[in-house]
Structures are given as C-alpha cells and as structure tokens.
Design a protein around this motif. Structure first.
Motif, PDB file in Angstrom:
ATOM      1  N   MET A 130      -4.849  -4.571 -15.837  1.00  0.00           N
ATOM      2  CA  MET A 130      -4.312  -4.224 -14.535  1.00  0.00           C
ATOM      3  C   MET A 130      -3.407  -2.999 -14.720  1.00  0.00           C
ATOM      4  N   ASP A 131      -3.554  -2.036 -13.852  1.00  0.00           N
ATOM      5  CA  ASP A 131      -2.758  -0.814 -14.008  1.00  0.00           C
ATOM      6  C   ASP A 131      -1.333  -1.030 -13.483  1.00  0.00           C
ATOM      7  N   PRO A 132      -0.403  -0.184 -13.929  1.00  0.00           N
ATOM      8  CA  PRO A 132       1.021  -0.373 -13.573  1.00  0.00           C
ATOM      9  C   PRO A 132       1.293  -0.330 -12.070  1.00  0.00           C
ATOM     10  N   LEU A 133       0.580   0.510 -11.333  1.00  0.00           N
ATOM     11  CA  LEU A 133       0.840   0.594  -9.897  1.00  0.00           C
ATOM     12  C   LEU A 133       0.433  -0.694  -9.182  1.00  0.00           C
ATOM     13  N   THR A 134      -0.639  -1.318  -9.635  1.00  0.00           N
ATOM     14  CA  THR A 134      -1.046  -2.603  -9.067  1.00  0.00           C
ATOM     15  C   THR A 134      -0.012  -3.679  -9.396  1.00  0.00           C
ATOM     16  N   GLN A 135       0.468  -3.668 -10.631  1.00  0.00           N
ATOM     17  CA  GLN A 135       1.502  -4.631 -11.020  1.00  0.00           C
ATOM     18  C   GLN A 135       2.758  -4.444 -10.181  1.00  0.00           C
ATOM     19  N   LEU A 136       3.144  -3.193  -9.934  1.00  0.00           N
ATOM     20  CA  LEU A 136       4.323  -2.935  -9.105  1.00  0.00           C
ATOM     21  C   LEU A 136       4.102  -3.412  -7.679  1.00  0.00           C
ATOM     22  N   GLY A 137       2.882  -3.260  -7.175  1.00  0.00           N
ATOM     23  CA  GLY A 137       2.568  -3.760  -5.835  1.00  0.00           C
ATOM     24  C   GLY A 137       2.739  -5.268  -5.748  1.00  0.00           C
ATOM     25  N   LEU A 138       2.304  -5.961  -6.788  1.00  0.00           N
ATOM     26  CA  LEU A 138       2.487  -7.419  -6.818  1.00  0.00           C
ATOM     27  C   LEU A 138       3.961  -7.784  -6.903  1.00  0.00           C
ATOM     28  N   LEU A 139       4.729  -7.050  -7.709  1.00  0.00           N
ATOM     29  CA  LEU A 139       6.170  -7.316  -7.797  1.00  0.00           C
ATOM     30  C   LEU A 139       6.849  -7.079  -6.451  1.00  0.00           C
ATOM     31  N   ALA A 140       6.437  -6.036  -5.724  1.00  0.00           N
ATOM     32  CA  ALA A 140       7.018  -5.768  -4.402  1.00  0.00           C
ATOM     33  C   ALA A 140       6.696  -6.909  -3.442  1.00  0.00           C
ATOM     34  N   THR A 141       5.482  -7.424  -3.512  1.00  0.00           N
ATOM     35  CA  THR A 141       5.093  -8.543  -2.648  1.00  0.00           C
ATOM     36  C   THR A 141       5.921  -9.784  -2.958  1.00  0.00           C
ATOM     37  N   ILE A 142       6.066 -10.078  -4.237  1.00  0.00           N
ATOM     38  CA  ILE A 142       6.866 -11.244  -4.631  1.00  0.00           C
ATOM     39  C   ILE A 142       8.316 -11.063  -4.194  1.00  0.00           C
ATOM     40  N   ALA A 143       8.875  -9.867  -4.404  1.00  0.00           N
ATOM     41  CA  ALA A 143      10.273  -9.614  -4.037  1.00  0.00           C
ATOM     42  C   ALA A 143      10.478  -9.706  -2.528  1.00  0.00           C
ATOM     43  N   ALA A 144       9.531  -9.191  -1.745  1.00  0.00           N
ATOM     44  CA  ALA A 144       9.667  -9.261  -0.288  1.00  0.00           C
ATOM     45  C   ALA A 144       9.596 -10.712   0.187  1.00  0.00           C
TER      46      ALA A 144
END
Length: 161
Positions: free
Chosen positions: A1-15
């Motif tokens: 999984m690329d870093p931008l996808t991982q960051l998108g998942l982290l943003a979803t979890i944080a929101a």
C-alpha cells in the motif's frame, strides 16, 4: 500500500475518532471534564486534528510539486508544528494546579509522552534519511493517532475503573 493511501486511511480513522470524542464529551456531566481530564481531552482533540491535517496535506501538495519535494516540506512542517504543540502540552500539564496534578499518577502520562516523542523522532529521522522519508512520515502520523487514542484510554480508565 502506498503512503498516500495509508495517510488517507489514517485521516478517516482520525475523523471518525474525532466524532466519537465529540459524542463522548456531549454525554459527560454538563459537557465538562474535571481539570485532570481536560489535559487528556485537549491532547485527544489536538492530536486528531493534527492527524487529519497531516494526512490530507501530502495528497494535495503532490499535485503541486514533485513527490520528493513534497515529502521534505510536509516532514519539515511536522517538526515545526510538532515542537510547539509538545511545548504547549507540557506547559498545560505543568500549569495544572498541584492538587489536581496529584490526582494523576505520572504513569498515566508516560505512554502519551512516549508516543509523542516517537512521532517527533520519526519526523526527524525522515529529514535525515530521504529514502525512507515517506514511510517515516506515515509512522510519525500513526504515532500521533496512537497518542490521541492513549489519551482516551487514560480518561476512560481513570474515570470508570
């Protein structure tokens, strides 16, 4: 999984987590916490907002500049923004009234500070090791989210157990 996808998942979890914090606050007595809990709640809210901002910035910036340059700028921004945030949290903790401070054993603060320092260390290492910069940035943001989650655990377990 690329870093931008991982960051998108982290943003979803944080929101999602940020919304959960809002519901948690709404069901407290008069929407207020004790002074001792306020420190942890503040760290939860600031942490989740930081994770959301730091997760959504790279995908936008990569549209405006080359990826290598973008990773450098967001990593530098994480350090420049992270240090004052940590200093502010430390100041808030130090300014807590002594009687309130005695209600919280120091062990409740150690995991949060440990995770915060680990996040800062990951960002600093990202500046020093360009080939691992994107991975270290994702690791730093993940540590930030873990810090916010620990603060929630501290509030719940201190209050209810």
């Amino acid at each position: 999984m690329d870093p931008l996808t991982q960051l998108g998942l982290l943003a979803t979890i944080a929101a999602t987590y940020s919304g959960f914090i809002a519901v948690f606050i709404a069901f407290t007595k008069d929407g207020r916490f004790e002074v001792t809990d306020a420190h942890f709640v503040q760290a939860m809210v600031l942490g989740t907002i930081g994770v959301i901002v730091m997760s959504l910035t790279p995908p936008v910036l990569v549209l405006l500049m080359p990826a290598e340059r973008m990773w450098f700028f967001v990593t530098a921004f994480a350090i420049v923004g992270g240090v004052p945030s940590m200093v502010y949290q430390a100041w808030q903790q130090a300014m807590m009234p002594a009687d309130e401070r005695r209600k919280i054993p120091g062990g409740w603060h150690l995991p949060g500070w440990g995770l915060g320092v680990a996040a800062l260390a990951a960002f600093i290492a990202g500046l020093m090791y360009p080939h691992f910069r994107s991975g270290l940035y994702v690791a730093g943001v993940t540590f930030m989210l873990a810090t916010a989650i620990w603060c929630f655990i501290a509030v719940v377990f201190r209050r209810f157990f």
